[in-house]
Scaffold this motif. Structure first.
Motif, PDB file in Angstrom:
ATOM      1  N   SER A  25      19.371  -2.210  -3.889  1.00 47.88           N
ATOM      2  CA  SER A  25      19.220  -3.655  -3.979  1.00 47.88           C
ATOM      3  C   SER A  25      17.952  -4.158  -3.284  1.00 47.88           C
ATOM      4  CB  SER A  25      20.443  -4.355  -3.382  1.00 47.88           C
ATOM      5  OG  SER A  25      20.576  -4.029  -2.015  1.00 47.88           O
ATOM      6  N   ALA A  26      17.214  -3.265  -2.605  1.00 52.03           N
ATOM      7  CA  ALA A  26      15.975  -3.673  -1.957  1.00 52.03           C
ATOM      8  C   ALA A  26      14.951  -4.053  -3.017  1.00 52.03           C
ATOM      9  CB  ALA A  26      15.438  -2.519  -1.103  1.00 52.03           C
ATOM     10  N   PRO A  27      14.065  -5.012  -2.714  1.00 54.49           N
ATOM     11  CA  PRO A  27      13.070  -5.397  -3.706  1.00 54.49           C
ATOM     12  C   PRO A  27      12.152  -4.228  -4.040  1.00 54.49           C
ATOM     13  CG  PRO A  27      12.625  -6.437  -1.580  1.00 54.49           C
ATOM     14  CD  PRO A  27      13.929  -5.722  -1.465  1.00 54.49           C
ATOM     15  N   ALA A  28      11.726  -4.181  -5.268  1.00 52.19           N
ATOM     16  CA  ALA A  28      10.814  -3.120  -5.706  1.00 52.19           C
ATOM     17  C   ALA A  28       9.495  -3.253  -4.967  1.00 52.19           C
ATOM     18  CB  ALA A  28      10.583  -3.228  -7.209  1.00 52.19           C
ATOM     19  N   ASP A  29       8.785  -2.174  -4.856  1.00 45.25           N
ATOM     20  CA  ASP A  29       7.476  -2.194  -4.230  1.00 45.25           C
ATOM     21  C   ASP A  29       6.621  -3.236  -4.948  1.00 45.25           C
ATOM     22  OD1 ASP A  29       5.454  -1.276  -2.493  1.00 45.25           O
ATOM     23  OD2 ASP A  29       4.603  -0.122  -4.142  1.00 45.25           O
ATOM     24  N   ALA A  30       5.997  -4.085  -4.187  1.00 41.73           N
ATOM     25  CA  ALA A  30       5.208  -5.173  -4.768  1.00 41.73           C
ATOM     26  C   ALA A  30       3.856  -4.645  -5.223  1.00 41.73           C
ATOM     27  CB  ALA A  30       5.043  -6.290  -3.751  1.00 41.73           C
ATOM     28  N   SER A  31       3.821  -4.097  -6.398  1.00 39.90           N
ATOM     29  CA  SER A  31       2.559  -3.590  -6.915  1.00 39.90           C
ATOM     30  C   SER A  31       2.388  -4.022  -8.354  1.00 39.90           C
ATOM     31  CB  SER A  31       2.488  -2.061  -6.801  1.00 39.90           C
ATOM     32  OG  SER A  31       3.104  -1.437  -7.889  1.00 39.90           O
ATOM     33  N   SER A  32       1.206  -3.759  -8.874  1.00 40.58           N
ATOM     34  CA  SER A  32       0.908  -4.111 -10.258  1.00 40.58           C
ATOM     35  C   SER A  32       1.531  -3.118 -11.223  1.00 40.58           C
ATOM     36  CB  SER A  32      -0.607  -4.121 -10.463  1.00 40.58           C
ATOM     37  OG  SER A  32      -1.123  -2.801 -10.337  1.00 40.58           O
ATOM     38  N   GLY A  33       2.022  -1.997 -10.708  1.00 38.46           N
ATOM     39  CA  GLY A  33       2.505  -0.914 -11.564  1.00 38.46           C
ATOM     40  C   GLY A  33       1.352   0.016 -11.866  1.00 38.46           C
ATOM     41  N   TRP A  34       1.658   1.231 -12.259  1.00 43.95           N
ATOM     42  CA  TRP A  34       0.616   2.202 -12.611  1.00 43.95           C
ATOM     43  C   TRP A  34       0.066   1.897 -13.983  1.00 43.95           C
ATOM     44  CZ3 TRP A  34      -1.808   5.774  -9.796  1.00 43.95           C
ATOM     45  CH2 TRP A  34      -1.230   6.150  -8.583  1.00 43.95           C
ATOM     46  N   TRP A  35      -1.246   1.981 -14.125  1.00 42.43           N
ATOM     47  CA  TRP A  35      -1.922   1.756 -15.393  1.00 42.43           C
ATOM     48  C   TRP A  35      -2.829   2.930 -15.673  1.00 42.43           C
ATOM     49  CZ3 TRP A  35      -0.010  -1.755 -18.433  1.00 42.43           C
ATOM     50  CH2 TRP A  35       0.830  -2.694 -17.846  1.00 42.43           C
ATOM     51  N   TYR A  36      -3.029   3.228 -16.958  1.00 47.46           N
ATOM     52  CA  TYR A  36      -3.836   4.376 -17.372  1.00 47.46           C
ATOM     53  C   TYR A  36      -4.944   3.933 -18.306  1.00 47.46           C
ATOM     54  CZ  TYR A  36      -0.091   7.122 -15.391  1.00 47.46           C
ATOM     55  OH  TYR A  36       0.814   7.663 -14.516  1.00 47.46           O
ATOM     56  N   SER A  37      -6.113   4.524 -18.125  1.00 50.36           N
ATOM     57  CA  SER A  37      -7.229   4.237 -19.023  1.00 50.36           C
ATOM     58  C   SER A  37      -6.908   4.795 -20.401  1.00 50.36           C
ATOM     59  CB  SER A  37      -8.515   4.882 -18.494  1.00 50.36           C
ATOM     60  OG  SER A  37      -8.394   6.292 -18.504  1.00 50.36           O
ATOM     61  N   SER A  38      -7.596   4.296 -21.397  1.00 52.96           N
ATOM     62  CA  SER A  38      -7.472   4.836 -22.746  1.00 52.96           C
ATOM     63  C   SER A  38      -7.952   6.280 -22.687  1.00 52.96           C
ATOM     64  CB  SER A  38      -8.346   4.007 -23.690  1.00 52.96           C
ATOM     65  OG  SER A  38      -8.377   4.588 -24.961  1.00 52.96           O
ATOM     66  N   GLY A  39      -7.186   7.203 -23.185  1.00 51.18           N
ATOM     67  CA  GLY A  39      -7.543   8.614 -23.108  1.00 51.18           C
ATOM     68  C   GLY A  39      -6.981   9.293 -21.874  1.00 51.18           C
ATOM     69  N   HIS A  40      -6.339   8.517 -21.012  1.00 54.11           N
ATOM     70  CA  HIS A  40      -5.658   9.028 -19.817  1.00 54.11           C
ATOM     71  C   HIS A  40      -6.547   9.859 -18.900  1.00 54.11           C
ATOM     72  CE1 HIS A  40      -1.725   7.469 -20.879  1.00 54.11           C
ATOM     73  NE2 HIS A  40      -2.057   7.745 -22.128  1.00 54.11           N
ATOM     74  N   GLY A  41      -7.789   9.430 -18.704  1.00 51.61           N
ATOM     75  CA  GLY A  41      -8.675  10.093 -17.761  1.00 51.61           C
ATOM     76  C   GLY A  41      -8.565   9.514 -16.364  1.00 51.61           C
TER      77      GLY A  41
END
Length: 127
Positions: A25-41
């Motif tokens: 029930s603790a709040p999720a980590d306050a982040s933007s979330g993981w993002w990946y470049s096109s092509g996953h580099g």
């Protein structure tokens, strides 16, 4: 079975259950979330709690990972870069992002000092 013995057996389970419920029930980590470049580099995110942006070069291809966040004017600026696909990431503290502001983040790859390319879609997040 005596009350004492029942308590001795039940108490660890109750405490363990309470800890599990608190963690869920603790709040999720306050982040933007993981993002990946096109092509996953490259991958990256911004963490509101630590106020750090993290960039990870995840492909040996001659490009470096770049995390960009929008300025108040709406233009992009690079806040973290990582140029070593070595299993480690690079975190940087960008200039202050004003509390309550909505920002955009994207993750790109970049060769040398050329313009970042293969950028992820822009993702809005709250600071």
């Amino acid at each position: 079975m005596s009350i004492t013995r029942l308590t001795q057996r039940a108490l660890p389970a109750l405490v363990g259950g309470a800890v599990a419920v608190a963690a869920l029930s603790a709040p999720a980590d306050a982040s933007s979330g993981w993002w990946y470049s096109s092509g996953h580099g490259a991958s990256g995110y911004y963490n509101h709690v630590s106020q750090r942006a993290t960039a990870c070069d995840i492909k040996t291809d001659g490009y470096k990972a770049v995390v960009q966040i929008t300025r108040a004017t709406g233009t992009w600026y690079s806040v973290a870069t990582d140029s070593h696909n070595d299993g480690a990431c690079t975190s940087e503290t960008p200039s202050p992002l004003f509390e309550g502001a909505t920002k955009k983040i994207r993750v790109c790859v970049q060769k040398g000092s050329s313009k970042p390319v293969k950028c992820s879609a822009a993702h809005e997040f709250q600071v």
